[in-house]
Write a protein that holds these residues in place. Structure first.
Motif, PDB file in Angstrom:
ATOM      1  N   PRO A  38      70.162  63.202  44.883  1.00 21.68           N
ATOM      2  CA  PRO A  38      71.435  62.954  45.571  1.00 21.68           C
ATOM      3  C   PRO A  38      72.572  62.674  44.599  1.00 21.68           C
ATOM      4  N   GLY A  41      72.621  60.147  41.733  1.00 22.93           N
ATOM      5  CA  GLY A  41      71.203  59.876  41.451  1.00 22.93           C
ATOM      6  C   GLY A  41      70.840  59.983  39.980  1.00 22.93           C
ATOM      7  N   ARG A 201      70.646  58.191  51.036  1.00 24.49           N
ATOM      8  CA  ARG A 201      71.428  57.239  50.229  1.00 24.49           C
ATOM      9  C   ARG A 201      71.433  55.914  50.986  1.00 24.49           C
ATOM     10  N   GLU A 202      70.658  54.966  50.463  1.00 22.10           N
ATOM     11  CA  GLU A 202      70.434  53.709  51.182  1.00 22.10           C
ATOM     12  C   GLU A 202      71.706  52.883  51.387  1.00 22.10           C
ATOM     13  N   ASN A 203      72.727  53.109  50.552  1.00 22.00           N
ATOM     14  CA  ASN A 203      73.911  52.240  50.642  1.00 22.00           C
ATOM     15  C   ASN A 203      75.070  52.880  51.400  1.00 22.00           C
ATOM     16  N   LEU A 204      74.853  54.111  51.921  1.00 25.18           N
ATOM     17  CA  LEU A 204      75.959  54.789  52.618  1.00 25.18           C
ATOM     18  C   LEU A 204      75.840  54.628  54.123  1.00 25.18           C
ATOM     19  N   TYR A 311      78.000  66.481  52.571  1.00 30.54           N
ATOM     20  CA  TYR A 311      77.133  65.455  51.983  1.00 30.54           C
ATOM     21  C   TYR A 311      77.449  65.244  50.504  1.00 30.54           C
ATOM     22  N   GLY A 315      78.998  61.813  49.287  1.00 34.02           N
ATOM     23  CA  GLY A 315      78.169  61.123  48.297  1.00 34.02           C
ATOM     24  C   GLY A 315      78.940  60.590  47.108  1.00 34.02           C
ATOM     25  N   ARG A 319      78.638  55.194  44.280  1.00 38.41           N
ATOM     26  CA  ARG A 319      77.698  55.622  43.222  1.00 38.41           C
ATOM     27  C   ARG A 319      77.138  54.427  42.458  1.00 38.41           C
ATOM     28  N   GLY A 321      75.835  51.961  43.928  1.00 39.91           N
ATOM     29  CA  GLY A 321      74.756  51.393  44.745  1.00 39.91           C
ATOM     30  C   GLY A 321      75.204  50.317  45.728  1.00 39.91           C
ATOM     31  N   GLN A 373      72.366  59.837  59.263  1.00 43.03           N
ATOM     32  CA  GLN A 373      71.677  60.062  57.989  1.00 43.03           C
ATOM     33  C   GLN A 373      70.450  60.939  58.221  1.00 43.03           C
TER      34      GLN A 373
END
Length: 580
Positions: A38, A41, A201-204, A311, A315, A319, A321, A373
């Motif tokens: 991602p 990443g 993306r866990e934080n989006l 995406y 994204g 970045r 996190g 997501q």
């Protein structure tokens, strides 16, 4: 030197991110590898770190001039000798850099794919031992990718003609299974050497907003005024309009699009990177490889052409996190702009058909009620749990059974022979007197006027919802016809139910305490301003305030009948009561 030590010493990271070790190890074993990671990443480290370990030169194929410059500056800053060659340089400058490469004075050389086509450059490569070829933004190779470039396609053939055969690493953030397959084939990468770290993306937190775009945008920027963010628009004209709108509200804003001079663009980009401006309004020409880690939000003021672009652009938020937001401001007529772009492109007909399909998928994303997501992950061929953060996951409206309504729509599609698009189907269901309907004798169908108490817009939205949920399947092409999917047949046969989130229809009784309190406040404000209460807010708006009980100005804006000026005048007073 041990890889982790090198990572810490040169890049300042304590540990590798998922997928990095595996990709780097394959490169050091001289294998070809594809990495799908991602945005944010850590793709660059996958070739920059091996470049330090390998003896020869690492040649990096990169699509954008600004991206090359940023990466090379960052590497030189870290004490890693790197250079780029592109059209912004003079001939003597290019020759100097080539000499450094021949003498082994630089470890990484960044070039545009077109550069490989030049005879002189190909001759030069005979004198430089190239050990690794890194293809950045590798989805550009595939004509099914969202950013296909013919120069990337030639790349594959040119590599085969190299005297030496360097290892190849291809990297991208956005590849559907079809695109990944294409990259593997063209660059001769074995299937088992595809490393995918997962697209989530866990934080989006993703969000779709369908009301009053300008008003929402201004309020969002007011609430988040100290945060850095990007606002994307599809056309230069819209970028200019939004830029002037935000500027007029004293928002710290810059703009970026292809119609501006190189100097102005570079200055604005730098101002954004150095936090001298808070918000950048831009077309998708902005952002590839922008390594600004503290972008807290990305707002799309218009619909992009496909989910890959969406995406990738979304994204760019978070970045580092930390929690960040990706918001799509959706209006159906924005799809026409993207449709126009496809119509005007000079691509082959099957390529265009594919682009229309992707645009439809983008539209369905906006109409879906599943986790946003998860919807995106499914598109990239991956499944996962609901994220619990997006606007659909947090939507606590009541789930109601709409099987009967769905059956009416599906039955109408069936009776019309599955040969028409959503607008005509909607007209038949609402009993429209349109000439086409009598011409085709659709006014004689049992489904004619079956939903005449619905508006055309409501029926069309329901059709969009059924399509996004997979009960109807659109055909390919510019004007899709709707066919019934296997799950839709199950609904018609009564073997499956259909549900949808909807605000509960509640009639508010006169003695409802909250309603009365809001009404009293309205009367008070009306007296002060010497105007009728309904001018401030209608009863319907008060009812919706009681039902939805918004707690923030942004939620308050989503209530029908609330615009920017009413929010500014009365929002605080009403929110005070609602919060209690």
């Amino acid at each position: 030197m041990e890889l982790t030590t090198l990572l810490k010493e040169k890049f300042g990271y304590d540990e590798f991110r998922p997928g990095q070790t595996e990709i780097i190890q394959k490169i050091l074993d001289h294998q070809n590898v594809l990495g799908i990671m991602p945005t944010g990443g850590g793709k660059s480290v996958c070739y920059q770190l091996p470049a330090l370990v390998l003896e020869g030169l690492t040649l990096v194929i990169s699509p954008l001039i600004s991206l090359m410059k940023d990466q090379v500056d960052a590497l030189n800053e870290m004490g890693i000798p790197a250079a780029f060659i592109n059209s912004s340089l003079t001939m003597p400058e290019i020759n100097d850099r080539l000499r450094l490469a021949v003498d082994g004075k630089i470890k990484l050389l960044y070039v545009a794919p077109e550069r490989l086509e030049s005879y002189d450059f190909q001759q030069l490569l005979r004198h430089v031992p190239i050990e690794l070829l890194a293809v950045d933004e590798a989805h550009c190779i595939s004509q099914w990718g969202h950013d296909f470039r013919p120069s990337y396609l030639k790349l594959a053939d040119i590599i085969q003609q190299f005297d030496q055969q360097p290892s190849i690493v291809a990297l991208t953030a956005t590849a559907t299974p079809q695109v990944a397959e294409d990259i593997l084939q063209r660059l001769l990468i074995p299937k088992e050497n595809q490393v995918t770290t997962g697209f989530a993306r866990e934080n989006l937190a993703f969000q779709v907003v369908k009301e009053q775009k300008d008003t929402y945008l201004l309020e969002y920027l007011r609430v988040n005024q100290n945060q850095a963010g990007i606002v994307y628009a599809s056309t230069r004209k819209e970028v200019e309009r939004l830029y002037h709108l935000l500027k007029s509200k004293n928002i710290s804003v810059g703009k970026y699009h292809g119609g501006m001079g190189e100097q102005e663009r570079s200055k604005n980009q730098e101002d954004f990177l150095f936090d001298r401006i808070q918000v950048m309004v831009a077309t998708n020409a902005f952002g590839m490889g922008i390594n600004k880690s503290n972008v807290r939000f990305v707002i799309h003021a218009q619909v992009p052409g496909n989910l890959e672009s969406y995406y990738q652009e979304a994204g760019r938020a978070g970045r580092d996190g930390l929690p960040s937001e990706a918001i799509l401001l959706f209006a159906p007529h924005d799809l026409q702009i993207q449709q126009f772009f496809i119509d005007q492109s000079e691509m082959a007909i099957d390529y265009k058909q594919n682009e229309y399909l992707k645009l439809r998928e983008m539209s369905q994303y906006a109409h879906s009620q599943m986790c946003l997501q998860r919807y995106i992950l499914r598109y990239f061929g991956e499944d996962g749990p609901d994220c619990g953060r997006c606007s659909n996951c947090l939507d606590d409206r009541e789930v109601i059974d709409i099987t009967i309504e769905a059956q009416k729509v599906l039955s109408c599609v069936k009776r019309m022979g599955e040969r028409f698009g959503k607008s005509l189907i909607g007209k038949v269901l609402t009993g429209s007197k349109d000439q086409k309907i009598s011409q085709w004798h659709f006014d004689e169908l049992p489904t004619y006027g079956l939903m005449k108490d619905w508006s055309q817009k409501e029926v069309t939205q329901l059709i969009d919802y059924l399509t996004a949920s997979g009960f109807l399947t659109p055909t390919e092409g510019q004007f899709p016809l709707l066919k019934i999917a296997p799950t839709g047949i199950e609904v018609l046969l009564g073997k499956r139910t259909v549900t949808r989130k909807q605000a509960p229809v509640r009639t508010i009784v006169k003695d409802d305490a909250l309603f009365e309190e809001l009404r009293a406040l309205r009367s008070e404000l009306a007296q002060e301003q010497n105007m009728p209460p309904y001018v401030i807010f209608s009863d319907k708006t008060l009812q919706e305030l009681v039902e939805k009980q918004p707690q923030t100005t942004l939620e308050f804006l989503q209530i029908k009948g609330v615009g920017q000026s009413k929010l500014e005048k009365y929002g605080a007073a009403f929110l005070e009561i609602l919060k209690k």
